[in-house]
Each structure stands twice: as C-alpha cells, then as structure tokens.
Design an enzyme around this catalytic site. Sequence first.
Site, PDB file in Angstrom:
ATOM      1  N   GLU A   1      35.793  58.027  59.714  1.00  0.00           N
ATOM      2  CA  GLU A   1      36.483  58.684  60.826  1.00  0.00           C
ATOM      3  C   GLU A   1      37.516  59.648  60.261  1.00  0.00           C
ATOM      4  OE1 GLU A   1      38.434  56.247  63.774  1.00  0.00           O
ATOM      5  OE2 GLU A   1      38.902  58.010  65.000  1.00  0.00           O
TER       6      GLU A   1
ATOM      7  N   GLU B   1      38.361  56.663  73.746  1.00  0.00           N
ATOM      8  CA  GLU B   1      39.506  56.020  73.101  1.00  0.00           C
ATOM      9  C   GLU B   1      40.770  56.512  73.796  1.00  0.00           C
ATOM     10  OE1 GLU B   1      39.930  54.869  68.485  1.00  0.00           O
ATOM     11  OE2 GLU B   1      40.140  56.978  68.919  1.00  0.00           O
TER      12      GLU B   1
HETATM   13 MN    MN Z   1      39.529  57.563  66.866  1.00  0.00          MN
END
Ligand code: MN
Length: 293
Positions: free
Chosen positions: A154, A248
């Site tokens: 990520e 998110e």
């Molecule tokens: Mn994230």
Amino acid sequence: MTDPSTRTNPLGVHALVWVGGTGPDDVRTAVEKTKAAGYDLLELSLHDAVNLDTAAARAALEEADLAVACSRGLAFDADVSSTDAATVERGEKLLHDSLAITDELGGKHFTGALYSALGKYGAPLTDQGRANVVRVLGDLAAEAATRDMTLGLEICNRYETNVINTAADALRLADDIGADNVTIHLDTYHMNIEEDSLDAPVRLVGDRLGYVHIGENHRGYLGQGHIDFDGFFAALAEIGYTGPITFESFSSAVVSPTLSNDLAIWRNLWDDGMDLATHARRFMAERLPGRPS
Ligand code: MN
C-alpha cells in the site's frame, strides 16, 4: 481490457467504519453491519490482533458469505525498514504472524504498509533499510505463495512512511522484491497528497494492481471532498481491474487504541457508520459499469 459487463470487483469496507477493536463482539458486529450495508468483503486491521479469535471470526464471515482481507502497518520498534537487526526481526515476525492470521481467516490478500511503521519518519529511507525491506518481503512473498495468497504494497503518503510514496516508488520496490504475488495497492487518500493525478498512477500500475482503498481527502464521506473519483474509476475500468475495492474512512467516533493514533484521526467526520457505509457503497457502485447500486 475486460468487458465492463463482466467486471465484478468485490466491494469492501474497513472494519473501523463499524468498530474499534477485533474482539469477538466487535468482529460479530462488523460482519453483521458489513453484510447489512450490502458489501462483499470486510477488511480487518491486524493492529490489535491479540484479541482476535480467528476461528470464531472465520465462522462468522463464512456464515455471512463475506470475503475478508487483512491489513496492517508495522511499528517503529518492529520495522523491517530499520537498520537495526533486532528491530527488523521483530517486524519480520509481525508480518509472518499476520500472514498466518489472514490465512486462518480465509483471506487471500494481506496488504498495507508491510514495509515500515505507520508514522512520520525524521529522515529518508537508507539503502540498508531498503535492502532489509526487499529481503524480508521476498521471504514473506514466498511464504504467501505456499498459501496461495498475495501481498499488497500500500502506497502511503510522506507523513506515514518514507519507503514508498508514489506508484513509481512501489513498482520499483516490487521489481526488486521480484515475486509475482507482490501486488500494488493504491489508496486515493494517499494519492491525493503525492501523485500528479488520480488516473495516471492507475495506468502506470496496470495489471499489477492488486487492491484498492477508496478514501476522501479528509477520510470522511465520499463526494464531500475534492478527490477526482470519476477519473480514478474510469482509469480502473480502462485497465480492466477486477480486484477488491474497499472503502476506508475514519472518524473520532470509532477509535482503535493503536491504528487511529497512527493515522492521526483527531476529527469527528461522522457518527453513523451505517449511513456512511451505505452512502459509500452506492457512490462506488455508481462509478462501476454493470454493478447494481
Ligand atoms: Mn489505505
């Protein structure tokens, strides 16, 4: 390019939209609400995995017919980008333990800042630190391959890591690790800070994209901020991305004892997780051709 009518990205939601912990009651609540809000996948952070009952969580997920993905960052005292051997070793152990937990839950994706702590570094990454990341993640990828799992790198912004801040950084790191099951994980919140645009990095990553986080620039309601989601989703369609797309969002209304502080969640951006999540699901589905909203 995949025929748009056959694209079926699993839509996910991060558990912190619902609950702060991963104890049995929290996991049950997160599973129920994820299902009720119409999602296909629940993402669990493994920051507080000591309280996680993996067998009970897997049973709840299977009963609800939900997929699961796990994410985490490391910590400054357990950091594989360090030059201190003991610190690297602690980080490596966290990664292998977390991979095993993800597998026990039935997850196929283990992703996040697997390469460093989540926090502000006071200096650039060193060559030795980067070499440690490459070695540790190479070994972790080999372990993941035996479990038929993928790792996600990520890409996080400069205030949360000094290892990879852009898609170009992440591709170079993945090249150096050199394993097919190491994929790139794009997050619109981080991209907004570091990239030139929301669409070019998607094209750059192309078929190496393995996981996506959708977050607004302030990490609250989608569409209330200024992120170019139309450009981002159009680019996903262009590369034929069929992997998970996970919403998110964080607010001081739902707090994890560790992760919320690592992510600097100081503001109350929402109180009602269900209203937030159902809105986000509709927002994402409307931008995915062929996906019923
Ligand atoms: Mn994230």
